[in-house]
Write a protein that holds these residues in place. Sequence first.
Motif, PDB file in Angstrom:
ATOM      1  N   LYS A 242       0.865  -1.174   0.000  1.00 62.88           N
ATOM      2  CA  LYS A 242       0.000   0.000   0.000  1.00 62.88           C
ATOM      3  C   LYS A 242       0.903   1.226   0.000  1.00 62.88           C
ATOM      4  O   LYS A 242       1.753   1.367   0.871  1.00 62.88           O
ATOM      5  CB  LYS A 242      -0.891   0.017   1.231  1.00 62.88           C
ATOM      6  N   ASP A 260      -5.977  -0.984  -7.236  1.00 66.64           N
ATOM      7  CA  ASP A 260      -6.937   0.037  -6.844  1.00 66.64           C
ATOM      8  C   ASP A 260      -6.178   1.311  -6.476  1.00 66.64           C
ATOM      9  O   ASP A 260      -5.099   1.248  -5.901  1.00 66.64           O
ATOM     10  CB  ASP A 260      -7.675  -0.523  -5.598  1.00 66.64           C
ATOM     11  N   VAL A 261      -6.762   2.453  -6.855  1.00 68.21           N
ATOM     12  CA  VAL A 261      -6.226   3.723  -6.356  1.00 68.21           C
ATOM     13  C   VAL A 261      -7.395   4.440  -5.705  1.00 68.21           C
ATOM     14  O   VAL A 261      -8.430   4.651  -6.340  1.00 68.21           O
ATOM     15  CB  VAL A 261      -5.644   4.597  -7.492  1.00 68.21           C
ATOM     16  N   PHE A 262      -7.253   4.745  -4.409  1.00 68.23           N
ATOM     17  CA  PHE A 262      -8.383   5.294  -3.658  1.00 68.23           C
ATOM     18  C   PHE A 262      -7.864   6.294  -2.640  1.00 68.23           C
ATOM     19  O   PHE A 262      -6.959   5.993  -1.877  1.00 68.23           O
ATOM     20  CB  PHE A 262      -9.117   4.125  -2.965  1.00 68.23           C
ATOM     21  N   GLN A 263      -8.425   7.499  -2.694  1.00 71.59           N
ATOM     22  CA  GLN A 263      -8.045   8.562  -1.754  1.00 71.59           C
ATOM     23  C   GLN A 263      -6.537   8.701  -1.617  1.00 71.59           C
ATOM     24  O   GLN A 263      -5.979   8.700  -0.517  1.00 71.59           O
ATOM     25  CB  GLN A 263      -8.683   8.292  -0.383  1.00 71.59           C
ATOM     26  N   GLN A 265      -4.188   6.657  -2.177  1.00 70.10           N
ATOM     27  CA  GLN A 265      -3.422   5.451  -1.833  1.00 70.10           C
ATOM     28  C   GLN A 265      -3.577   4.416  -2.940  1.00 70.10           C
ATOM     29  O   GLN A 265      -4.693   4.217  -3.441  1.00 70.10           O
ATOM     30  CB  GLN A 265      -3.976   4.826  -0.548  1.00 70.10           C
ATOM     31  N   ALA A 266      -2.479   3.774  -3.314  1.00 69.85           N
ATOM     32  CA  ALA A 266      -2.561   2.723  -4.326  1.00 69.85           C
ATOM     33  C   ALA A 266      -2.339   1.382  -3.664  1.00 69.85           C
ATOM     34  O   ALA A 266      -1.574   1.264  -2.691  1.00 69.85           O
ATOM     35  CB  ALA A 266      -1.509   2.950  -5.403  1.00 69.85           C
ATOM     36  N   ASP A 301     -10.427  -2.637   2.431  1.00 66.00           N
ATOM     37  CA  ASP A 301      -9.831  -2.869   1.099  1.00 66.00           C
ATOM     38  C   ASP A 301     -10.631  -3.947   0.364  1.00 66.00           C
ATOM     39  O   ASP A 301     -10.967  -3.799  -0.815  1.00 66.00           O
ATOM     40  CB  ASP A 301      -8.382  -3.388   1.218  1.00 66.00           C
ATOM     41  N   ARG A 304     -13.910  -2.567  -0.942  1.00 63.18           N
ATOM     42  CA  ARG A 304     -13.770  -1.734  -2.157  1.00 63.18           C
ATOM     43  C   ARG A 304     -13.514  -2.598  -3.373  1.00 63.18           C
ATOM     44  O   ARG A 304     -14.092  -2.407  -4.437  1.00 63.18           O
ATOM     45  CB  ARG A 304     -12.613  -0.752  -1.995  1.00 63.18           C
ATOM     46  N   LEU A 305     -12.622  -3.600  -3.209  1.00 64.14           N
ATOM     47  CA  LEU A 305     -12.269  -4.442  -4.364  1.00 64.14           C
ATOM     48  C   LEU A 305     -13.468  -5.284  -4.807  1.00 64.14           C
ATOM     49  O   LEU A 305     -13.638  -5.563  -5.988  1.00 64.14           O
ATOM     50  CB  LEU A 305     -11.091  -5.365  -4.024  1.00 64.14           C
ATOM     51  N   HIS A 308     -16.634  -2.062  -5.559  1.00 62.29           N
ATOM     52  CA  HIS A 308     -16.468  -0.817  -6.309  1.00 62.29           C
ATOM     53  C   HIS A 308     -15.535  -0.905  -7.498  1.00 62.29           C
ATOM     54  O   HIS A 308     -15.174   0.096  -8.084  1.00 62.29           O
ATOM     55  CB  HIS A 308     -15.999   0.310  -5.382  1.00 62.29           C
ATOM     56  N   ARG A 309     -15.076  -2.099  -7.812  1.00 65.36           N
ATOM     57  CA  ARG A 309     -14.163  -2.175  -8.954  1.00 65.36           C
ATOM     58  C   ARG A 309     -14.919  -2.438 -10.242  1.00 65.36           C
ATOM     59  O   ARG A 309     -15.886  -3.177 -10.254  1.00 65.36           O
ATOM     60  CB  ARG A 309     -13.134  -3.257  -8.719  1.00 65.36           C
TER      61      ARG A 309
END
Length: 309
Positions: A242, A260-263, A265-266, A301, A304-305, A308-309
Amino acid sequence: MPYTVWHINTVEERWSCHIMIKLKDVELSFPNKKHVLNDVSLDLDQKEVVGLVAPNGTGKTTLLNVIMNNLKPDHGFVEIDGLRYESNRRIKEIHQRICAFPLENELFGELSGYEHLKLYKNMWQSQVEITKLVNILKMGTYISQRVDTYSLGMEQRLCFAMVVASDTPIMLLDEAMNGLDPENVALISGQIQELRDSGKLVIMVSHLLDNLQSLADRVLFLREGKIAQDLNMHERRDNFLKMHAAPSLLSKLHADAVLDVFQGQALIDLKKMDDAAQRSFVLELMANNISYRIEPLSLADEFRLTFHR
Ligand SMILES: Nc1ncnc2c1ncn2[C@@H]1O[C@H](COP(=O)(O)OP(=O)(O)OP(=O)(O)O)[C@@H](O)[C@H]1O
């Protein structure tokens, strides 16, 4: 002929594998909403806290209603402690084993919290000491007041206490932490752990992922009517990288590796890089003073994965 070695289960082993709830091929549609549950099969054991997680309107409450027999599946069946909902006698027997978090409209405004606790204790003929329970849940200052004077948080704590007062082997908590301040979330979480340790199966519908991360033994994600993820929270899980999402460095990675790239953070899948590539990438992060961590995915995490992906 080879010897057959009979393994006699110890009490602990028998205890740890007793299936309390079985769902087999459960399907359910509403007239205006098809396949809210679409072929759900599950075995849930005693002595477990199971988190049930999904975005709003996905079918979590519907699943609990199927477990309670408030809704009949179109296909498949539910078994509670080996029993099916097939006669009034069976329904009664099963409902002696389960208590669901009361809905707001199941509370009686003109009765006190104490009277509600007595009601649940009597309905399930439990041996729980109400005064002790009231003290543990810090409800002493208001338990004698009428429930229509309670705030949301006070009501939530009472509803939780009502379930504890039932002392059933299976407890269904639908958003029991809703509206609670952090201190009360911690208080109730501690009690849920004790319930689990005493042998209960506790199913928790919750959107508090950090709380579930530390509390649940198992977390189920419900997506498009199916169990999309069934996470054993005690299993050692793969590490991911991360990092601060620095575009110049991310562009050097294979697109598959960037999950994922979120806020800002990758999330990097280390399995998509060989050891040498991992080492040189980490050296580059250090050389560029980019902050990073290597750790397993958190529940947030995973959520989201999955969704939301
Ligand atoms: N009795 C019903 N009649 C028709 N549709 C229903 C009924 N109950 C639920 N639904 C629909 O089924 C879907 C799943 O609802 P459910 O209440 O199980 O979701 P949920 O995951 O518990 O949501 P939330 O997190 O908002 O509580 C929703 O689209 C809802 O509108």
